[in-house]
Design a protein around this motif. Structure first.
Motif, PDB file in Angstrom:
ATOM      1  N   ALA A   9       0.603   6.170  -7.877  1.00 10.40           N
ATOM      2  CA  ALA A   9       1.779   5.240  -7.612  1.00 10.40           C
ATOM      3  C   ALA A   9       1.134   3.715  -7.353  1.00 10.40           C
ATOM      4  N   ALA A  10       0.436   3.900  -6.415  1.00  7.84           N
ATOM      5  CA  ALA A  10      -0.251   2.563  -5.810  1.00  7.84           C
ATOM      6  C   ALA A  10      -0.779   1.499  -7.310  1.00  7.84           C
ATOM      7  N   GLU A  11      -1.491   2.420  -8.183  1.00  7.07           N
ATOM      8  CA  GLU A  11      -1.961   1.741  -9.554  1.00  7.07           C
ATOM      9  C   GLU A  11      -0.889   1.186 -10.279  1.00  7.07           C
ATOM     10  N   ALA A  12       0.224   1.987 -10.264  1.00  5.06           N
ATOM     11  CA  ALA A  12       1.402   1.798 -11.234  1.00  5.06           C
ATOM     12  C   ALA A  12       1.925   0.503 -10.770  1.00  5.06           C
ATOM     13  N   VAL A  13       2.338   0.615  -9.346  1.00  3.41           N
ATOM     14  CA  VAL A  13       2.812  -0.711  -8.857  1.00  3.41           C
ATOM     15  C   VAL A  13       1.992  -1.889  -8.887  1.00  3.41           C
ATOM     16  N   THR A  45       0.945  -1.058  -0.130  1.00  5.79           N
ATOM     17  CA  THR A  45      -0.104  -0.102   0.090  1.00  5.79           C
ATOM     18  C   THR A  45       0.797   1.227  -0.048  1.00  5.79           C
ATOM     19  N   THR A  46       0.512   2.333  -0.499  1.00  3.88           N
ATOM     20  CA  THR A  46       1.163   3.601  -1.008  1.00  3.88           C
ATOM     21  C   THR A  46      -0.016   4.660  -0.629  1.00  3.88           C
ATOM     22  N   PRO A  47       0.429   5.791   0.147  1.00  8.08           N
ATOM     23  CA  PRO A  47      -0.550   6.894  -0.023  1.00  8.08           C
ATOM     24  C   PRO A  47      -0.771   7.566  -1.252  1.00  8.08           C
ATOM     25  N   ASP A  48       0.037   7.550  -2.169  1.00 12.37           N
ATOM     26  CA  ASP A  48      -0.026   8.175  -3.543  1.00 12.37           C
ATOM     27  C   ASP A  48      -1.167   6.990  -4.412  1.00 12.37           C
ATOM     28  N   ASP A  66       8.402   5.016  -7.956  1.00 13.92           N
ATOM     29  CA  ASP A  66       9.217   5.759  -8.200  1.00 13.92           C
ATOM     30  C   ASP A  66      10.031   4.968  -9.418  1.00 13.92           C
ATOM     31  N   LEU A  67      10.600   5.575 -10.512  1.00 10.39           N
ATOM     32  CA  LEU A  67      11.266   4.991 -11.514  1.00 10.39           C
ATOM     33  C   LEU A  67      12.829   4.950 -11.065  1.00 10.39           C
ATOM     34  N   VAL A  68      13.358   3.876 -11.163  1.00 13.84           N
ATOM     35  CA  VAL A  68      14.810   3.635 -10.709  1.00 13.84           C
ATOM     36  C   VAL A  68      15.638   3.298 -12.027  1.00 13.84           C
ATOM     37  N   PHE A  69      16.824   3.988 -12.153  1.00 12.61           N
ATOM     38  CA  PHE A  69      17.621   3.837 -13.395  1.00 12.61           C
ATOM     39  C   PHE A  69      19.104   3.413 -13.196  1.00 12.61           C
TER      40      PHE A  69
END
Length: 375
Positions: free
Chosen positions: A263-267, A257-260, A328-331
């Motif tokens: 972001a939660a939908e993307a995850v 779970t995430t407050p955003d 977040d996107l990690v590169f």
């Protein structure tokens, strides 16, 4: 006499081979030199690669393929833009040509009407009338008709010039499109060559060494699916060793779970893609490459990301590694050639490379290059 006896006892000079004998001797000498050279070359030939060297070279080839994949993705996007521009310009040229034909038809109708009226100059026809009221009425008509005719001719001229300009622009864009397609072919060849070389090298390992390599890299026994065969970029050989439940790290297969909410939908989308195959150039729904997965995940959350890793890194606010939050996107790597979606606890979901299904992995398994929080 003494001189004669001295000359008679002198040893005759040795004569070198001549003619065919000389040629035979030279051939034998060259053959001997070639044999010696071959023997020396064999002695100096590079020793076969060790298993660890093969694995390192295979890793490098996969990295080269991934770099080329992101370049391919960028080139394909530019080629698509150029193709759309060419189509739009051709449509505009066709529309303008239709309007031009209508104008020409109107001008032709006016000329036909004049001819049927006797072919006389309008001013002369005006002089022939004796009725003052009719004279004034015709004068006004002739003046307006002249203005209409002049305006029609002028408009046709402008239309012809406009059409030529549009066609010139279409030709220029067609040249740009051809350049983009050549660039695409170059990147595609680089990808397929690197993957082919990687497969060939893997087959030089023993079955046990190959199994160990595949277990360490999660490739599941396949050297890598083929790339896209059509515009959608989703075709390819599916890695049947993976399943939707695969995580790769023993992590829970339920999205945190995430407050955003976005972001939660993307995850959540990324969790739903676990086990699907990596296919270079693919954007879903059955397969993805690394940037195709992150783009699709955020699209599911209503956010449009650019296509490539090196453009996605600028699609939001940069954050430090210590500030990472789910979504977040990690590169990774100095050339920003790989991307994953951070899910928390130092882990990400990513599409690793050909042959390795989408999975959860620690972000420290590759050289970290930066992170972006999608705006």
């Amino acid at each position: 006499m003494a001189a004669h006896r001295k000359a008679a006892h002198r040893k005759p000079k040795q004569r070198l081979f001549a003619g065919s004998a000389a040629r035979s001797a030279a051939a034998l000498a060259l053959a001997g030199a070639a044999t010696a050279t071959a023997a020396t070359g064999s002695a100096e030939a590079e020793p076969p690669l060790t298993a660890s060297q093969v694995r390192a070279k295979v890793d490098r080839l996969y990295r080269d393929a991934e770099v080329a994949t992101e370049q391919y993705n960028g080139a394909r996007e530019k080629a698509a833009d150029a193709a759309r521009s060419v189509d739009a310009l051709r449509d505009e040229a066709a529309r303008r040509t239709g309007l031009l034909n209508e104008s020409r038809h109107a001008l032709g109708s006016l000329a036909t009407a004049q001819y049927r009226s006797g072919g006389l100059d309008p001013a002369l026809q005006l002089l022939l009338t004796s009725d003052p009221d009719e004279y004034l009425e015709r004068a006004s008509y002739v003046e307006k008709a002249g203005e209409i005719q002049a305006g029609t001719i002028s408009g046709i001229r402008r239309q012809v010039i406009g059409i030529e300009q549009v066609r010139t622009r279409a030709e220029d864009e067609s040249a740009v499109l051809a350049t983009r397609e050549t660039e695409l072919a170059r990147h595609r060849k680089k990808i397929t060559t690197s993957l082919s070389d990687a497969r060939r090298l893997l087959h030089t390992l023993t079955a046990a060494e190959r199994a160990r390599y595949e277990a360490e890299n999660g490739t599941g026994g396949t050297a890598g699916p083929s790339g896209p065969s059509g515009p959608s970029g989703t075709s390819g050989t599916r890695d049947t060793s993976g399943t939707r439940a695969t995580t790769g790290t023993g992590a829970p297969s339920v999205a945190p779970t995430t407050p955003d909410s976005r972001a939660a939908e993307a995850v959540a989308f990324a969790y739903g893609a676990l086990g699907k195959p990596y296919v270079w150039g693919a954007t879903g729904p059955s397969a993805y490459d690394c940037s195709g997965l992150t783009q699709a995940a955020w699209r599911a959350a209503g956010v449009s990301l650019p296509r490539t890793t090196y453009t996605q890194i600028n699609a939001g606010q940069r954050v430090s590694r210590s500030q990472l939050a789910p979504g977040d996107l990690v590169f990774f790597y100095s050339g920003i050639s790989h991307v994953g979606l951070y899910i928390g606890d130092g882990k990400m979901i990513h599409a690793p490379r050909p042959g390795a299904p989408i999975r959860i992995a620690p972000i420290d398994e590759m050289p970290f290059a930066g992170a972006t929080r999608v705006a």
